[in-house]
Design an enzyme around this catalytic site. Sequence first.
Site, PDB file in Angstrom:
ATOM      1  CB  CYS A 200      -0.926  -0.022   1.219  1.00 52.57           C
ATOM      2  SG  CYS A 200      -2.060   1.379   1.200  1.00 52.57           S
TER       3      CYS A 200
ATOM      4  CG  HIS B 195      -6.993  -2.136  -6.140  1.00 51.09           C
ATOM      5  ND1 HIS B 195      -6.575  -3.345  -5.643  1.00 51.09           N
ATOM      6  CD2 HIS B 195      -6.977  -1.280  -5.097  1.00 51.09           C
ATOM      7  CE1 HIS B 195      -6.319  -3.227  -4.355  1.00 51.09           C
ATOM      8  NE2 HIS B 195      -6.545  -1.972  -3.994  1.00 51.09           N
TER       9      HIS B 195
ATOM     10  CB  CYS C  27      -4.067   4.572  -5.624  1.00 48.93           C
ATOM     11  SG  CYS C  27      -3.970   2.810  -5.250  1.00 48.93           S
ATOM     12  N   GLY C  28      -0.809   4.776  -4.265  1.00 50.47           N
ATOM     13  CA  GLY C  28       0.610   4.538  -4.557  1.00 50.47           C
ATOM     14  C   GLY C  28       0.842   3.330  -5.441  1.00 50.47           C
TER      15      GLY C  28
HETATM   16  O1  PYC Z   1      -1.901   3.770  -1.972  1.00 56.26           O
HETATM   17  O2  PYC Z   1      -1.357   1.795  -2.742  1.00 56.26           O
HETATM   18  C1  PYC Z   1      -2.157   2.575  -2.234  1.00 56.26           C
HETATM   19  C2  PYC Z   1      -3.502   2.074  -1.867  1.00 56.26           C
HETATM   20  C3  PYC Z   1      -4.016   0.831  -2.116  1.00 56.26           C
HETATM   21  C4  PYC Z   1      -5.300   0.829  -1.609  1.00 56.26           C
HETATM   22  C5  PYC Z   1      -5.547   2.053  -1.055  1.00 56.26           C
HETATM   23  N1  PYC Z   1      -4.425   2.796  -1.225  1.00 56.26           N
END
Ligand code: PYC
Length: 324
Positions: A89, A222, A250-251
């Site tokens: 995440c 996702h 979202c990284g």
């Molecule tokens: O920032 O990778 C991310 C992430 C995954 C799900 C929610 N945030």
Amino acid sequence: MKRISFLDSHTGGEPTRLIEEAAYLELDSGSVAEKLSELKTNHDTFRSQVLNEPRGSDVLVGALLVPPSDPACQFGVIFFNNVGYLGMCGHGTIGVIASLSYLGRITPGSYRIETPVGVVEATLHPSPPLPRGEGVRALYPNRVSVRNVPSYRHLKQVAVEIDGRTIHGDVAWGGNWFFLVHDHGLDVNLQNLDQLTNFAWRVREAYTRMGISGADGHEVDHVELFSETPGADSKNFVLCPGKAYDRSPCGTGTSAKLACLASDGKLAEGQTWKQQSVVGSIFEGQIQIQDGNIIPTITGEAWVMAQGELLVDERDPFGNGIRV
Ligand code: PYC
């Protein structure tokens, strides 16, 4: 009464609930991937108690610190959400590192973190100097770069039928599996959240029915919808596995996007890509090519917001958490 200490932060609007310790779970041996498996199989109630209502909400992501098995790592972490567990995440890693910085457990520098899907490296940047004469106390450093796991595109331009028309999506890995769509024809903005959520969910149902999966049959859980924006290189709406949308860019989703761009020859090593979220927050991303692999680095800031103890009373009928 069970007591669970927590520290909440948000990264570009997306919350992370850090649990520094849950010794009673006895997740002491094995790799972080094995610890996740043990948590999932034997202690999944912990996830629900910490994250689901009434103590949490669908949008929260949990981060449980565990001892790493890799001696080169300083930390191990398992990320979880309202319906299950994440591989990696990005916003959560930025949140964990900024939280550890706030707690005084770390100072600016680089830290290796074992996750269930591989080792990532997080760099906590020093705070910029305070303007002269302003304040006497240095604020906790909160800007973090995360060098992610190798990311790649698995399938290009998969055609999916939705409402009698055809849209196309790439399937890519960025630490989680993503279906990335550009030709959706929707407005990616906050006034349109219901439509974006319903559409993304139906896209997921449609490609799942078609048998589309990630490598080794992994579920693509996702969905990422992109649009152009004047404020950055791109804007996204990311629907997470439990139907909550990511407030941050979202990284891992940005890593998947960078991998697709690099594969198309549209992003060079070291070039900065600004990814904006649907709420307007921005991550900066870059790639490095190492041994033929695309290695994304994502940079953003996290802010601590709450600290305390969750209390779990055995008599509470909703004490184990509920999803409504
Ligand atoms: O920032 O990778 C991310 C992430 C995954 C799900 C929610 N945030």
